[in-house]
Scaffold this motif. Structure first.
Motif, PDB file in Angstrom:
ATOM      1  N   LEU B  32       7.149   8.941   7.424  1.00 28.38           N
ATOM      2  CA  LEU B  32       8.019   7.770   7.529  1.00 28.38           C
ATOM      3  C   LEU B  32       9.304   7.935   6.723  1.00 28.38           C
ATOM      4  O   LEU B  32      10.373   7.528   7.160  1.00 28.38           O
ATOM      5  CB  LEU B  32       7.249   6.527   7.059  1.00 28.38           C
ATOM      6  CG  LEU B  32       6.105   6.208   8.033  1.00 28.38           C
ATOM      7  CD1 LEU B  32       4.869   5.766   7.301  1.00 28.38           C
ATOM      8  CD2 LEU B  32       6.526   5.181   9.044  1.00 28.38           C
ATOM      9  N   ARG B  92      -0.582  -3.885   0.273  1.00 25.87           N
ATOM     10  CA  ARG B  92      -0.480  -4.883   1.342  1.00 25.87           C
ATOM     11  C   ARG B  92       0.944  -5.412   1.562  1.00 25.87           C
ATOM     12  O   ARG B  92       1.234  -5.996   2.595  1.00 25.87           O
ATOM     13  CB  ARG B  92      -1.446  -6.041   1.112  1.00 25.87           C
ATOM     14  CG  ARG B  92      -1.068  -6.978  -0.007  1.00 25.87           C
ATOM     15  CD  ARG B  92      -2.167  -8.018  -0.216  1.00 25.87           C
ATOM     16  NE  ARG B  92      -1.767  -8.989  -1.195  1.00 25.87           N
ATOM     17  CZ  ARG B  92      -1.198 -10.160  -0.894  1.00 25.87           C
ATOM     18  NH1 ARG B  92      -0.976 -10.485   0.357  1.00 25.87           N
ATOM     19  NH2 ARG B  92      -0.845 -10.995  -1.849  1.00 25.87           N
ATOM     20  N   VAL B  95       5.770  -2.941   4.034  1.00 24.67           N
ATOM     21  CA  VAL B  95       6.265  -3.136   5.401  1.00 24.67           C
ATOM     22  C   VAL B  95       5.266  -3.921   6.261  1.00 24.67           C
ATOM     23  O   VAL B  95       5.261  -5.134   6.253  1.00 24.67           O
ATOM     24  CB  VAL B  95       6.684  -1.808   6.050  1.00 24.67           C
ATOM     25  CG1 VAL B  95       7.444  -2.067   7.360  1.00 24.67           C
ATOM     26  CG2 VAL B  95       7.598  -1.016   5.107  1.00 24.67           C
ATOM     27  N   GLY B  96       4.454  -3.236   7.038  1.00 24.22           N
ATOM     28  CA  GLY B  96       3.520  -3.937   7.921  1.00 24.22           C
ATOM     29  C   GLY B  96       2.326  -3.052   8.236  1.00 24.22           C
ATOM     30  O   GLY B  96       2.287  -1.881   7.844  1.00 24.22           O
ATOM     31  N   VAL B  97       1.369  -3.628   8.949  1.00 26.33           N
ATOM     32  CA  VAL B  97       0.137  -2.900   9.272  1.00 26.33           C
ATOM     33  C   VAL B  97       0.446  -1.605  10.040  1.00 26.33           C
ATOM     34  O   VAL B  97      -0.149  -0.550   9.777  1.00 26.33           O
ATOM     35  CB  VAL B  97      -0.797  -3.801  10.118  1.00 26.33           C
ATOM     36  CG1 VAL B  97      -1.949  -3.016  10.704  1.00 26.33           C
ATOM     37  CG2 VAL B  97      -1.318  -4.941   9.262  1.00 26.33           C
ATOM     38  N   GLN B  98       1.416  -1.691  10.979  1.00 26.31           N
ATOM     39  CA  GLN B  98       1.734  -0.515  11.802  1.00 26.31           C
ATOM     40  C   GLN B  98       2.267   0.632  10.931  1.00 26.31           C
ATOM     41  O   GLN B  98       1.988   1.796  11.205  1.00 26.31           O
ATOM     42  CB  GLN B  98       2.805  -0.867  12.846  1.00 26.31           C
ATOM     43  CG  GLN B  98       2.492  -2.057  13.699  1.00 26.31           C
ATOM     44  CD  GLN B  98       3.193  -3.302  13.196  1.00 26.31           C
ATOM     45  OE1 GLN B  98       3.090  -3.647  12.030  1.00 26.31           O
ATOM     46  NE2 GLN B  98       3.897  -3.978  14.082  1.00 26.31           N
ATOM     47  N   PHE B  99       3.042   0.271   9.931  1.00 29.24           N
ATOM     48  CA  PHE B  99       3.588   1.263   8.992  1.00 29.24           C
ATOM     49  C   PHE B  99       2.446   1.865   8.178  1.00 29.24           C
ATOM     50  O   PHE B  99       2.332   3.078   8.011  1.00 29.24           O
ATOM     51  CB  PHE B  99       4.601   0.561   8.079  1.00 29.24           C
ATOM     52  CG  PHE B  99       5.338   1.446   7.118  1.00 29.24           C
ATOM     53  CD1 PHE B  99       6.632   1.853   7.371  1.00 29.24           C
ATOM     54  CD2 PHE B  99       4.746   1.843   5.926  1.00 29.24           C
ATOM     55  CE1 PHE B  99       7.328   2.646   6.463  1.00 29.24           C
ATOM     56  CE2 PHE B  99       5.427   2.629   5.014  1.00 29.24           C
ATOM     57  CZ  PHE B  99       6.722   3.035   5.285  1.00 29.24           C
ATOM     58  N   ASN B 101      -0.620   2.066   8.890  1.00 29.69           N
ATOM     59  CA  ASN B 101      -1.519   2.905   9.693  1.00 29.69           C
ATOM     60  C   ASN B 101      -0.997   4.335   9.814  1.00 29.69           C
ATOM     61  O   ASN B 101      -1.707   5.215  10.287  1.00 29.69           O
ATOM     62  CB  ASN B 101      -1.694   2.320  11.099  1.00 29.69           C
ATOM     63  CG  ASN B 101      -2.852   1.341  11.165  1.00 29.69           C
ATOM     64  OD1 ASN B 101      -3.824   1.465  10.423  1.00 29.69           O
ATOM     65  ND2 ASN B 101      -2.760   0.367  12.051  1.00 29.69           N
ATOM     66  N   SER B 173       9.637 -10.362   1.030  1.00 33.25           N
ATOM     67  CA  SER B 173       8.378  -9.793   1.503  1.00 33.25           C
ATOM     68  C   SER B 173       8.644  -8.532   2.322  1.00 33.25           C
ATOM     69  O   SER B 173       9.619  -8.471   3.061  1.00 33.25           O
ATOM     70  CB  SER B 173       7.706 -10.848   2.380  1.00 33.25           C
ATOM     71  OG  SER B 173       6.635 -10.316   3.064  1.00 33.25           O
ATOM     72  N   THR B 174       7.790  -7.546   2.159  1.00 32.86           N
ATOM     73  CA  THR B 174       7.800  -6.263   2.894  1.00 32.86           C
ATOM     74  C   THR B 174       8.910  -5.292   2.457  1.00 32.86           C
ATOM     75  O   THR B 174       8.997  -4.190   2.978  1.00 32.86           O
ATOM     76  CB  THR B 174       7.861  -6.407   4.442  1.00 32.86           C
ATOM     77  OG1 THR B 174       9.177  -6.735   4.866  1.00 32.86           O
ATOM     78  CG2 THR B 174       6.861  -7.408   4.977  1.00 32.86           C
TER      79      THR B 174
END
Lengths: 155, 265
Positions: B32, B92, B95-99, B101, B173-174
């Protein structure tokens, strides 16, 4: 390089460049629901399922998906249609550009956690950015969709 | 733009190392951060076939493979039970769950990024990192080492009585953190790690300050000592002065939470 994978249930074998990204691969194969947004791994527009897990296709080499199962919104039409209706009924689609990514990640959330709380939804979808709506409409739409699924399950 | 001439998936760690020694080669983690760079790569080495995506208990240790994703760390019950949820808390907000993963623990730690939540927490856990072919090194030592061609294969946590607390401050956030703070009590040894300074994380030994336990007075004295030695900087997210004020607050909050976890009040 040769890549073999399953895209929306269809087996694909192609020659690709080693640095081709998964987003460009799926779009070349007709999956235009997958949008290029920020291109910096932040916005969630390019979300696809890679072996059932939501990932940012702008940040994965297509070759990393060699031998894997890739699903885009085109492959989830049946599940996505009612969800899209509930999102739209709350006026939460507006320009609509972020919607495919939102739908993909929402469907991934519901597979992992079929009964999410509001906080679960907000946390799971934190990586999906929308510059129009302020997120409340999407949250209402998802909750209405969950109620619909529950009522359908009780019938 | 990232340009890759050859993509390889070695079947053994020895083969991966042979590629890693070649000029312009790079080992892929979640890629990433790598993807954001302007870089010409001759060999992009993907470790996906080396079974480094496992979290295993081996005798009195927990072994975390370098290709374990941040999402797997976040959802792993054993790790989160062992760390009282600190591992989940440390990832947590990324960024986000997709990141998460995609991002791997190996990539996050190897890079020793100035913004790293993961490095901050794992330094507080006093773990070791294992490299091929050179073997194990303490993560605190590794944080200050030069980059080499060795391949990070595992992160190893010792299963000893551990209490750890992780806190971070973000503007939104994120986003990247403005400051990260992790404090731990491992076998009666107290450590405080401060990261996102915006330089990479640094450790402070608190043993001499907490000999009589975690009290408000001891926290205050320790914080004063940390702040006198802590080197902070400014960037677009926050000034040095702001980070200094945040550091004071995070250290105090983290130790008060640690006190609750250790003494139960």
């Amino acid at each position: 390089m040769e890549i073999k994978l399953t895209l929306n249930g269809e087996r694909i074998v192609q020659d690709i460049e080693p640095d081709l990204l998964l987003i460009d691969f799926v779009r070349k194969n007709g999956c235009y629901s997958v949008k290029r947004g920020c291109d910096t791994s932040n916005c969630g527009l390019c979300t696809v399922l890679l072996n059932d897990k939501p990932v940012l296709s702008c940040s994965v080499l297509a070759m990393r998906a060699n031998g894997a199962k890739v699903v885009t919104l085109e492959g989830l039409q049946e599940e996505a249609k009612p969800l899209a209706t509930f999102i739209a009924s709350q006026g939460a689609e507006q320009c609509g550009f972020c919607n495919p990514g939102f739908m993909m990640n929402t469907l991934a959330l519901l597979k992992e956690n079929p009964h999410p709380s509001d906080d679960d939804i907000k946390e799971f979808l934190a990586g999906n950015l929308c510059r129009c709506s302020g997120y409340e409409g999407q949250l209402r739409g998802i909750k209405n969709y969950l109620n619909y699924l529950e009522e359908k399950g009780n019938e | 733009m990232l340009s890759i001439r050859n993509y390889v998936r070695p079947q053994t760690i020895e083969e991966a190392y042979e590629y890693a020694k070649k000029p312009l080669s790079v080992v892929l983690g979640g890629m990433l951060w790598l993807k954001m760079q302007n870089r010409n790569v001759n060999f992009a080495i993907d470790l996906s076939d080396l079974h480094l995506d496992q979290i295993e208990e081996v005798d009195d240790e927990i072994h975390i493979g370098a290709m374990v994703t941040l999402r797997e760390l976040e959802t792993n019950e054993q790790l989160n039970h062992f760390t009282q949820g600190a591992i989940k808390e440390s990832v947590r907000h990324i960024v986000g769950v997709q990141f998460r993963n995609l991002a791997t623990i190996g990539g996050s730690i190897y890079g020793r990024f100035g913004f790293s939540d993961v490095l901050t927490l794992f330094m507080a856990l006093d773990c070791e990192v294992e490299f091929y072919p050179t073997g194990r090194v303490s993560i605190k030592e590794f944080a200050n080492m030069k980059f080499t061609k060795d391949i990070l294969t595992k992160v190893i946590i010792k299963k000893v009585p551990t209490n750890v607390v992780y806190l971070s401050q973000r503007n939104i956030s994120t986003d990247f953190p403005v400051l990260t703070c992790a404090v731990s009590c491992i076998d009666q040894h107290y450590t405080c790690i401060i990261g996102a300074r915006p330089l990479h994380a640094v450790a402070f030994n608190g043993n001499s300050y907490f000999e009589t336990g975690i009290t408000e007075e001891n926290i205050q004295n320790f914080t004063k000592c940390v702040l006198s030695e802590l080197k902070l900087g400014s960037n677009s997210r926050a000034s040095k002065e702001y980070r200094q004020k945040i550091a004071k607050v995070l250290i105090k909050r983290a130790f008060l939470q640690l006190k609750e976890d250790v003494y139960g009040n």
